[in-house]
Design a protein around this motif. Structure first.
Motif, PDB file in Angstrom:
ATOM      1  N   PHE A  73       0.827  -1.207   0.000  1.00 51.24           N
ATOM      2  CA  PHE A  73       0.000   0.000   0.000  1.00 51.24           C
ATOM      3  C   PHE A  73       0.861   1.256   0.000  1.00 51.24           C
ATOM      4  O   PHE A  73       0.588   2.204  -0.738  1.00 51.24           O
ATOM      5  CB  PHE A  73      -0.938  -0.002   1.216  1.00 51.24           C
ATOM      6  CG  PHE A  73      -1.840   1.186   1.267  1.00 51.24           C
ATOM      7  CD1 PHE A  73      -2.946   1.259   0.437  1.00 51.24           C
ATOM      8  CD2 PHE A  73      -1.586   2.244   2.124  1.00 51.24           C
ATOM      9  CE1 PHE A  73      -3.783   2.356   0.462  1.00 51.24           C
ATOM     10  CE2 PHE A  73      -2.411   3.345   2.162  1.00 51.24           C
ATOM     11  CZ  PHE A  73      -3.519   3.400   1.328  1.00 51.24           C
ATOM     12  N   ALA A  74       1.912   1.262   0.819  1.00 49.93           N
ATOM     13  CA  ALA A  74       2.793   2.429   0.873  1.00 49.93           C
ATOM     14  C   ALA A  74       3.490   2.632  -0.461  1.00 49.93           C
ATOM     15  O   ALA A  74       3.600   3.789  -0.943  1.00 49.93           O
ATOM     16  CB  ALA A  74       3.823   2.259   1.990  1.00 49.93           C
ATOM     17  N   THR A  75       3.939   1.560  -1.096  1.00 50.63           N
ATOM     18  CA  THR A  75       4.571   1.675  -2.416  1.00 50.63           C
ATOM     19  C   THR A  75       3.599   2.241  -3.433  1.00 50.63           C
ATOM     20  O   THR A  75       3.964   3.110  -4.237  1.00 50.63           O
ATOM     21  CB  THR A  75       5.081   0.287  -2.875  1.00 50.63           C
ATOM     22  OG1 THR A  75       5.984  -0.218  -1.898  1.00 50.63           O
ATOM     23  CG2 THR A  75       5.767   0.376  -4.215  1.00 50.63           C
ATOM     24  N   GLN A  76       2.366   1.781  -3.390  1.00 53.06           N
ATOM     25  CA  GLN A  76       1.348   2.274  -4.309  1.00 53.06           C
ATOM     26  C   GLN A  76       1.078   3.762  -4.062  1.00 53.06           C
ATOM     27  O   GLN A  76       0.989   4.553  -5.011  1.00 53.06           O
ATOM     28  CB  GLN A  76       0.052   1.475  -4.141  1.00 53.06           C
ATOM     29  CG  GLN A  76      -1.061   1.918  -5.047  1.00 53.06           C
ATOM     30  CD  GLN A  76      -2.358   1.181  -4.768  1.00 53.06           C
ATOM     31  OE1 GLN A  76      -2.478   0.471  -3.758  1.00 53.06           O
ATOM     32  NE2 GLN A  76      -3.324   1.339  -5.636  1.00 53.06           N
ATOM     33  N   MET A  77       0.979   4.159  -2.820  1.00 54.37           N
ATOM     34  CA  MET A  77       0.705   5.564  -2.514  1.00 54.37           C
ATOM     35  C   MET A  77       1.873   6.471  -2.915  1.00 54.37           C
ATOM     36  O   MET A  77       1.679   7.557  -3.452  1.00 54.37           O
ATOM     37  CB  MET A  77       0.398   5.752  -1.024  1.00 54.37           C
ATOM     38  CG  MET A  77      -0.928   5.177  -0.586  1.00 54.37           C
ATOM     39  SD  MET A  77      -2.324   5.951  -1.403  1.00 54.37           S
ATOM     40  CE  MET A  77      -2.899   4.610  -2.434  1.00 54.37           C
ATOM     41  N   PHE A  78       3.117   6.011  -2.655  1.00 54.05           N
ATOM     42  CA  PHE A  78       4.273   6.815  -3.032  1.00 54.05           C
ATOM     43  C   PHE A  78       4.423   6.935  -4.552  1.00 54.05           C
ATOM     44  O   PHE A  78       4.817   7.973  -5.054  1.00 54.05           O
ATOM     45  CB  PHE A  78       5.560   6.271  -2.404  1.00 54.05           C
ATOM     46  CG  PHE A  78       5.667   6.532  -0.939  1.00 54.05           C
ATOM     47  CD1 PHE A  78       5.374   7.783  -0.404  1.00 54.05           C
ATOM     48  CD2 PHE A  78       6.055   5.536  -0.067  1.00 54.05           C
ATOM     49  CE1 PHE A  78       5.482   8.025   0.955  1.00 54.05           C
ATOM     50  CE2 PHE A  78       6.160   5.767   1.288  1.00 54.05           C
ATOM     51  CZ  PHE A  78       5.872   7.009   1.797  1.00 54.05           C
ATOM     52  N   SER A  79       4.093   5.849  -5.249  1.00 54.99           N
ATOM     53  CA  SER A  79       4.175   5.936  -6.715  1.00 54.99           C
ATOM     54  C   SER A  79       3.104   6.865  -7.267  1.00 54.99           C
ATOM     55  O   SER A  79       3.334   7.561  -8.263  1.00 54.99           O
ATOM     56  CB  SER A  79       4.079   4.534  -7.340  1.00 54.99           C
ATOM     57  OG  SER A  79       2.784   4.006  -7.158  1.00 54.99           O
ATOM     58  N   LEU A  80       1.939   6.885  -6.651  1.00 55.56           N
ATOM     59  CA  LEU A  80       0.891   7.805  -7.096  1.00 55.56           C
ATOM     60  C   LEU A  80       1.244   9.242  -6.749  1.00 55.56           C
ATOM     61  O   LEU A  80       0.917  10.178  -7.499  1.00 55.56           O
ATOM     62  CB  LEU A  80      -0.452   7.434  -6.473  1.00 55.56           C
ATOM     63  CG  LEU A  80      -1.103   6.167  -7.003  1.00 55.56           C
ATOM     64  CD1 LEU A  80      -2.346   5.824  -6.188  1.00 55.56           C
ATOM     65  CD2 LEU A  80      -1.471   6.329  -8.467  1.00 55.56           C
ATOM     66  N   ALA A  81       1.935   9.445  -5.629  1.00 52.16           N
ATOM     67  CA  ALA A  81       2.307  10.802  -5.214  1.00 52.16           C
ATOM     68  C   ALA A  81       3.400  11.366  -6.126  1.00 52.16           C
ATOM     69  O   ALA A  81       3.487  12.590  -6.323  1.00 52.16           O
ATOM     70  CB  ALA A  81       2.776  10.802  -3.768  1.00 52.16           C
ATOM     71  N   ALA A  82       4.225  10.468  -6.693  1.00 50.31           N
ATOM     72  CA  ALA A  82       5.309  10.921  -7.553  1.00 50.31           C
ATOM     73  C   ALA A  82       4.809  11.364  -8.935  1.00 50.31           C
ATOM     74  O   ALA A  82       5.521  12.039  -9.653  1.00 50.31           O
ATOM     75  CB  ALA A  82       6.345   9.812  -7.708  1.00 50.31           C
ATOM     76  N   GLN A  83       3.608  10.981  -9.272  1.00 46.45           N
ATOM     77  CA  GLN A  83       3.074  11.320 -10.599  1.00 46.45           C
ATOM     78  C   GLN A  83       2.617  12.743 -10.667  1.00 46.45           C
ATOM     79  O   GLN A  83       2.133  13.387  -9.873  1.00 46.45           O
ATOM     80  CB  GLN A  83       1.914  10.416 -10.964  1.00 46.45           C
ATOM     81  CG  GLN A  83       2.355   8.994 -11.179  1.00 46.45           C
ATOM     82  CD  GLN A  83       1.167   8.080 -11.492  1.00 46.45           C
ATOM     83  OE1 GLN A  83       0.014   8.486 -11.455  1.00 46.45           O
ATOM     84  NE2 GLN A  83       1.470   6.855 -11.789  1.00 46.45           N
TER      85      GLN A  83
END
Length: 83
Positions: A73-83
């Motif tokens: 979940f954290a990886t998914q959230m960080f990848s979405l935040a980087a976009q």
């Protein structure tokens, strides 16, 4: 998915992670209560110790799965935040 959707996902993940441990505590508590009612032994330590041991065992058994879910979940959230 907006901020509300991500917050909802985080809350659903927290419910998913806590539910198995909560069910173990509830089942052990019910079994201990039934035993205490049948045997008429009303010792406070007897009602808490098995529940604490069962919850600790559930956390040890389910800890790796919980960690993987939180990391995903954290990886998914960080990848979405980087976009």
């Amino acid at each position: 998915m907006g901020l509300i959707g991500h917050a909802q996902s985080a809350l659903m993940l927290s419910v998913l992670l806590v539910l198995p441990v909560l069910l173990v505590a509830a089942l052990v508590g019910a079994l201990v209560a039934a035993f205490q009612a049948a045997s008429q032994v009303q010792d406070a330590a007897m009602s808490h110790a098995p529940r604490v041991i069962a919850v600790a065992a559930a956390l040890v058994a389910l800890g790796p799965w919980m960690g993987r879910e939180i990391c995903a979940f954290a990886t998914q959230m960080f990848s979405l935040a980087a976009q």
